[in-house]
Design an enzyme around this catalytic site. Sequence first.
Site, PDB file in Angstrom:
ATOM      1  N   ASP A 192       5.066   0.920  11.874  1.00 25.09           N
ATOM      2  CA  ASP A 192       3.858   0.243  11.410  1.00 25.09           C
ATOM      3  C   ASP A 192       3.767  -1.202  11.893  1.00 25.09           C
ATOM      4  OD1 ASP A 192       2.829   2.436  10.162  1.00 25.09           O
ATOM      5  OD2 ASP A 192       3.329   1.816   8.126  1.00 25.09           O
ATOM      6  N   ARG A 243      -8.360  -0.217   5.050  1.00 24.29           N
ATOM      7  CA  ARG A 243      -7.537   0.809   4.420  1.00 24.29           C
ATOM      8  C   ARG A 243      -6.171   0.259   4.024  1.00 24.29           C
ATOM      9  NH1 ARG A 243      -5.820   4.565   7.843  1.00 24.29           N
ATOM     10  NH2 ARG A 243      -4.902   5.572   6.027  1.00 24.29           N
ATOM     11  N   LYS A 250       0.830  -1.206   0.000  1.00 23.77           N
ATOM     12  CA  LYS A 250       0.000   0.000   0.000  1.00 23.77           C
ATOM     13  C   LYS A 250       0.863   1.254   0.000  1.00 23.77           C
ATOM     14  CE  LYS A 250      -1.323   2.089   3.654  1.00 23.77           C
ATOM     15  NZ  LYS A 250      -1.828   3.163   4.505  1.00 23.77           N
ATOM     16  N   ASN A 251       1.881   1.275   0.845  1.00 22.79           N
ATOM     17  CA  ASN A 251       2.681   2.483   1.007  1.00 22.79           C
ATOM     18  C   ASN A 251       3.617   2.745  -0.176  1.00 22.79           C
ATOM     19  OD1 ASN A 251       1.512   3.077   3.453  1.00 22.79           O
ATOM     20  ND2 ASN A 251       3.081   2.040   4.661  1.00 22.79           N
ATOM     21  N   CYS A 273      -5.364   8.349   9.689  1.00 20.18           N
ATOM     22  CA  CYS A 273      -5.337   7.849  11.070  1.00 20.18           C
ATOM     23  C   CYS A 273      -4.823   8.920  12.027  1.00 20.18           C
ATOM     24  CB  CYS A 273      -4.433   6.618  11.166  1.00 20.18           C
ATOM     25  SG  CYS A 273      -5.143   5.120  10.477  1.00 20.18           S
TER      26      CYS A 273
END
Length: 418
Positions: free
Chosen positions: A304, A397, A22-23, A116
């Site tokens: 994370d 997400r 995702k990142n 977030c």
Amino acid sequence: MDVIKINGGKALAGSVTTSGAKNAALPLLFSTLLAEGEHIFENVPSLKDIDSTELLLHHLNCTTSRQGSDLKVIVKRPESLVAPYDIVRKMRASILCLGPLLARYGEAKVSLPGGCAIGSRPINLHIEPLQQLGANIEIENGYVIAEAKKLRGDRIVFDFATVGGTENIMMAATLCRGTTVLENVAKEPEIVDLARYLRSMGARIEGEGSSVITIEGVDELRPSTHRVIPDRIEAGTLLIAGAITGGDVKVKNCVAADLDSLIQKLVDCGFSIETGSDWVRVRPCDQWIAVDVDTAPHPGFPTDLQAQFMALMTQASGTSVVTERIFENRFMHVQELARMGANITPKSQVAVVRGERGGLSGAPVMATDLRASACLILAGLATEGETIVNRIYHLDRGYEHLEEKLRSLGARIERRAA
């Protein structure tokens, strides 16, 4: 609103494949704004944050289409250079459209972002470097309003290694006049992946993965094709899932080198780890010992994975100290772990975890952010009894079908309507 129900106490076993990162995918998708035409990305995860990015690209006159994990983006000149609040508020990474729009079209109006609530993540790390490159920027009514006839290269020294700031300025600098030298930059694998794609578009970049990146501006870029790297955070989460259940789990489609800091901590705990060219395997450990962890920019321990590792430490033998050095508000999962019986004392940026195998019990809990969602699911896997994780929209997400992947390993987990 959906919830996730877990009946824990079962050791996981088998192989599981991670999705694209995702990142990495988010900045790659925003980089398309630098060049009109057809861009193609492979290994793109299906996530809410990707959906939000596509929605913003649509607003900027792009079209997108997906076939499996392949995503095509066709970029056309925007009719409006405004990234509105209603879209940007859903995802902090939306600020990454600022640099490309400003560099390509000379102006942009971008809402201050959401996402977030894990820390301040100051916007000045994006704005001040762009001003140094020659942009005129004001903040009015919740919007960043930027203008520049032509950005010009300069030497930029970041106050600290910001991932988003590095990405935004990298993209903007590709179309600057002259050479830009970025110092004290982020070194994350996602930064390296972005540089690779920009280079395939015709950008002149070198130094990615080190603390200094040099970019020689070009007049224009062209669309290209690129495969997104595997998601190291998802891979780490799945490894911890195997570890916390005393299981034997092989995580495929991952890069072991990108997980070095986690792998070392798991070895320090007493787990046996095997690695291959594109996989990592964790073998069961009867009783693992507590180890301390400090989060840090890559190649340090990822923030994370801090919440997920804390869940593992609740089951360790002994006391561990978890120190969060990246975000000042990333211990919101502590109170939910405490509801399950965890013995954790939070002290500002430090949490003291007194572990005990079998010390957790199932309970209804509430996810407060993306990684806290994964933390609570892992804790649920380690308990006897039923755990209900509420507000799992955070999970969607950043994790593609996590409950299905865990179920393929034998987890008793399901998604259901609340």
